[in-house]
Enzyme design. Structure first.
Site, PDB file in Angstrom:
ATOM      1  N   ASN A 120       4.444  -4.486 -71.595  1.00  0.00           N
ATOM      2  CA  ASN A 120       3.711  -3.826 -72.676  1.00  0.00           C
ATOM      3  C   ASN A 120       4.355  -2.527 -73.126  1.00  0.00           C
ATOM      4  OD1 ASN A 120       1.911  -5.850 -72.953  1.00  0.00           O
ATOM      5  ND2 ASN A 120       0.293  -4.903 -71.735  1.00  0.00           N
ATOM      6  N   GLU A 142       3.003  -9.407 -63.452  1.00  0.00           N
ATOM      7  CA  GLU A 142       3.687  -8.154 -63.109  1.00  0.00           C
ATOM      8  C   GLU A 142       3.047  -7.606 -61.838  1.00  0.00           C
ATOM      9  OE1 GLU A 142       5.437  -5.977 -67.081  1.00  0.00           O
ATOM     10  OE2 GLU A 142       3.294  -5.816 -66.745  1.00  0.00           O
ATOM     11  N   HIS A 199      -0.861  -7.509 -62.578  1.00  0.00           N
ATOM     12  CA  HIS A 199      -1.128  -7.585 -64.016  1.00  0.00           C
ATOM     13  C   HIS A 199      -0.909  -9.018 -64.511  1.00  0.00           C
ATOM     14  CE1 HIS A 199       0.132  -6.536 -68.366  1.00  0.00           C
ATOM     15  NE2 HIS A 199      -1.142  -6.846 -68.295  1.00  0.00           N
ATOM     16  N   SER A 250      -3.508  -3.086 -67.373  1.00  0.00           N
ATOM     17  CA  SER A 250      -2.293  -3.399 -68.122  1.00  0.00           C
ATOM     18  C   SER A 250      -1.567  -2.134 -68.551  1.00  0.00           C
ATOM     19  CB  SER A 250      -2.625  -4.248 -69.345  1.00  0.00           C
ATOM     20  OG  SER A 250      -3.611  -3.618 -70.110  1.00  0.00           O
TER      21      SER A 250
END
Ligand code: 3HC
Length: 698
Positions: free
Chosen positions: A480, A442, A430, A409
């Site tokens: 993130n 992702e 991800h 991540s």
């Protein structure tokens, strides 16, 4: 021709032919109207069958036309209601033969026909509410007459489709047991002989006597959010009960016209196309074809690995789940089995299907088991050394065509790829937790990832039922990396005396599914601490509140420890505010005020929301400028599908555009006078777009 005509022994079969989904634009509306008028004049035609082929009866009105004036516009004559009135009032019986998707205006067209014959695996529904509108071509008037007011409002408010078999059970259609069109032709001939059933427009829509006089008010009170579209849906169905058919139809069309231009509907229409655009990889040659993926290995049988394995098994893939030892693997398998058993117990899956799925799940403890798979997804501990060791071995044991994916991540995918002799075959996948539930995936493109590998990963995301979004390599990728700025701002607000639940409340009232503090309690505050430490180790010197680390030091990691920024009921996991947290936050704010010489001030919802959301948009603009995201709408797709951003606000980038980028800069300038003002450095792309009077999402 958008409508193909075939006359078979007295029955005219009209086939809609507007690829890809038979959506009704002005041309198709005109053409259907003309075809219908033509076959009505033919003496040898005694009845009509209307069909759309095997994949899509019709996906409804052409949504692109909703944007004002495009291709004549949805309200240009003949409108869809005009065409449906022609069907309804046709002198000869018209039967809809429905296979594939029959949605929105497509179902309304079918409801305007005198009979409906349906294939068992067809999909019928009125999803308009998901676009911030209501069924505007008679759906709110005819569906209650076809299946009853309660069942109809349920379908209209949820937007959830039913399959052909369920539609037949509801009384919406007759189930075809043989060749769909032949069955429909037979029904049409019979109707020509005996007149068939009365048209829906001639029936009454009535509530059952026991519903109670306040039934519609109760439906309004029961709405999760009183947004314009669901409110209008209820109003229109009420009109079906209270007004004559033609007046109800007019009321519905007026409501449709009002809704289609609301900010909520514009955001939802944008989100619909944004999701489809995200599937496109810029610059990819049409010659690049994805590879077939049938066998997958998942490394790491923890929560994430087991979740990914479940997703792959559900999509029909053969899966090998690996962990270091047998106990680890079996723990993962037990979790997956428990999930399927629960689905069987709830009647969502039958036992045979569970067994079939578990039959596709295999286990191993040695990476050599990955030798013959098409794809390996590594979901091991988030540590560069651990991941590089695994990839080094995989590179040796896997066949030359095996794609190696990491579920990291935050870590540098290029550094993972560099350890192998095949960086072109390395990609990031991800997943978001819980993997079987979250739609976002992702797809991280490394510096060396081959176009074919990227295309395979995007095709796989679709096969897994996920929304794939391409991201470049950076710390945190799209989602993130941005959320870190959002959280940074939320913690600064606590520094300035706002309590965590007040921050969450403001953002949740605005529409976020969960405020930042509740989100961190779910994700784990210790995870957040590790991410902050990782960023610092990479040289991130930007200011950060000391509050979350102080808080973590108390062991309040969130839901998993029963206490975090809230306290949690052990059984229901319901969150409650905690006076201890308020006291900690107040004491912290006092210290910050002393250190920075801050004077107390009241910070209201508006400022909380603006600061948190503009922090997101600003970082989004930064990573867009760096080429980490392909387009602003991809960033919005990430937030809508992975972070609980309300769909009716379109996403952080669309929201910034809705405010106007000049206003966004003005707001940021205002923040520059406040605490931690150095945080507010508008991204170069934001300046550029704002000064050109442009938009991020254009
Ligand atoms: N209008 C315009 N374009 C549409 C469309 C529509 N109603 N439905 C799908 N498309 C386009 C997509 O944008 C996509 O275009 P692209 O290839 O250029 O990206 C293409 O058709 C294929 O769509 P999908 O990639 O979504 O294909 P799938 O096979 O995965 O899904 C579907 C097909 C289930 C039909 C899905 O596209 C869908 O849910 N469509 C929308 C259905 C809907 O909401 N209908 C209601 C419309 S509003 C209405 O009818 C108002 C009326 O009451 C007056």
């Amino acid at each position: 021709m958008p409508v193909h005509i075939d006359i078979r022994d007295g029955v005219a079969v009209l086939t809609l032919n507007r690829p890809p989904v038979n959506s009704f634009d002005l041309t198709l509306r005109r053409d259907l109207r003309a075809a219908l008028a033509m076959v009505m004049t033919k003496p040898e035609v005694e009845a009509v069958v209307l069909t759309g082929g095997t994949r899509h009866f019709s996906a409804g009105a052409d949504i692109e036309e909703f944007a004002s004036g495009t291709r004549g516009g949805a309200t240009a004559a003949p409108t869809l209601p005009d065409v449906i009135i022609d069907l309804d009032q046709a002198a000869k019986p018209v039967v809809a033969a429905i296979a594939g998707t029959c949605l929105g205006g497509g179902l309304e067209v079918a409801l305007g026909c005198h009979h409906r014959v349906v294939a068992a695996n067809a999909t019928l529904g009125l999803p308009e509410v998901k676009l911030g509108i209501l069924p505007g071509a008679g759906g709110t008037q005819r569906l209650p007459r076809a299946i009853g007011v309660k069942a109809a409002l349920d379908m209209i408010l949820s937007g959830t489709p039913v399959n052909g078999a369920k539609a037949a059970k509801l009384g919406l259609a007759t189930l075809s047991t043989g060749d769909l069109v032949e069955d429909a032709v037979a029904v049409a001939r019979q109707a020509a002989r005996d007149g068939g059933k009365p048209r829906l427009s001639l029936l009454r829509a009535e509530l059952p006597a026991d519903a109670g006089a306040d039934w519609f008010q109760r439906q309004i009170d029961g709405l999760k959010r009183p947004l314009p579209a669901p409110l209008a849906c209820i109003e229109a169905v009420r009109a079906a009960v209270e007004l004559p058919f033609s007046q109800g139809l007019q009321r519905e069309f007026n409501l449709f016209r009002e809704l289609v231009v609301t900010p909520e509907s514009k955001a939802l229409q944008y989100a619909f196309f944004a999701e489809r655009r995200a599937a496109r990889i810029d610059g990819l040659s049409p010659d690049v074809q994805p590879r077939a993926i049938e066998r997958v290995a998942v490394i790491g049988a923890g929560t994430m690995g087991a979740g990914i394995a479940t997703v792959a098994v559900n999509a029909g893939l053969e899966v090998i789940l690996l962990d270091r030892d047998e106990a680890g693997v079996q723990k993962g398998v037990a979790g997956i089995t428990k999930g399927y058993d629960a689905a069987v117990a709830k009647g969502r899956m039958d036992g045979a299907e569970r067994d079939r799925r578990l039959g596709r799940l295999h286990t191993a403890t040695d990476l050599a088991a990955c030798a013959a798979v098409n794809l390996v997804i590594e979901a091991a501990f988030e540590d560069m050394g651990v991941k590089q060791d695994i990839f080094r071995t995989l590179d040796k044991v896997c066949g030359p065509d095996t794609i190696l994916a990491s579920n990291t991540s935050t870590l540098d995918l290029d550094a993972i790829a560099a350890i192998t002799s095949r960086p072109q075959s390395v990609v990031g996948l991800h997943f978001f937790s819980p993997a079987p539930v979250m739609r976002l995936l992702e797809v991280v493109r490394g510096a060396e990832t081959a176009p074919e590998v990227l295309a395979t990963a995007m095709a796989l995301s679709r096969k897994l039922g996920k929304v794939g979004v391409v991201a470049g390599v950076c710390n945190g990728f799209i989602g993130n990396r941005m959320v870190e700025e959002y959280l940074r701002q939320a913690y600064f607000l606590v520094d300035e005396g706002v309590l965590p639940w007040q921050v969450d409340g403001a953002l949740e009232r605005w529409g976020m599914a969960m405020g930042p503090f509740a989100m961190m309690d779910l994700a784990g505050n210790d995870i957040g601490r590790a991410i902050r430490a990782g960023r610092k180790a990479l040289g991130d010197e930007r200011p950060y509140s000391t509050f979350p680390d102080k808080f973590c030091a108390l062991g309040r990691f969130g839901q998993k420890t029963g206490k975090g920024y809230y306290q949690y009921d052990p059984a229901s996991r319901a969150r409650e505010t905690d006076p201890e947290v308020d006291a900690l936050a107040q004491a912290h704010a006092k210290e910050v005020a002393q250190e920075f010489g801050l004077s107390p001030r009241v910070i209201g919802d508006e400022e909380i929301v603006a600061r948190c959301l503009l922090a997101l948009a600003n970082e989004g603009a930064a990573l867009l400028g760096e080429g980490i995201a392909q387009r602003a709408s991809d960033i919005d797709v990430v937030y809508l599908n992975g972070y609980g951003f309300p769909a009716h606000k379109g996403g952080p980038m669309f929201h910034a555009d809705s405010l106007g980028l000049e206003n966004v800069l003005r707001l940021m300038e205002g923040f520059l006078e406040g605490y931690q003002s150095q945080f507010w450095k508008p991204a170069p792309l934001l300046w550029e777009k704002a000064s050109a009077g442009g938009r991020l999402t254009a």
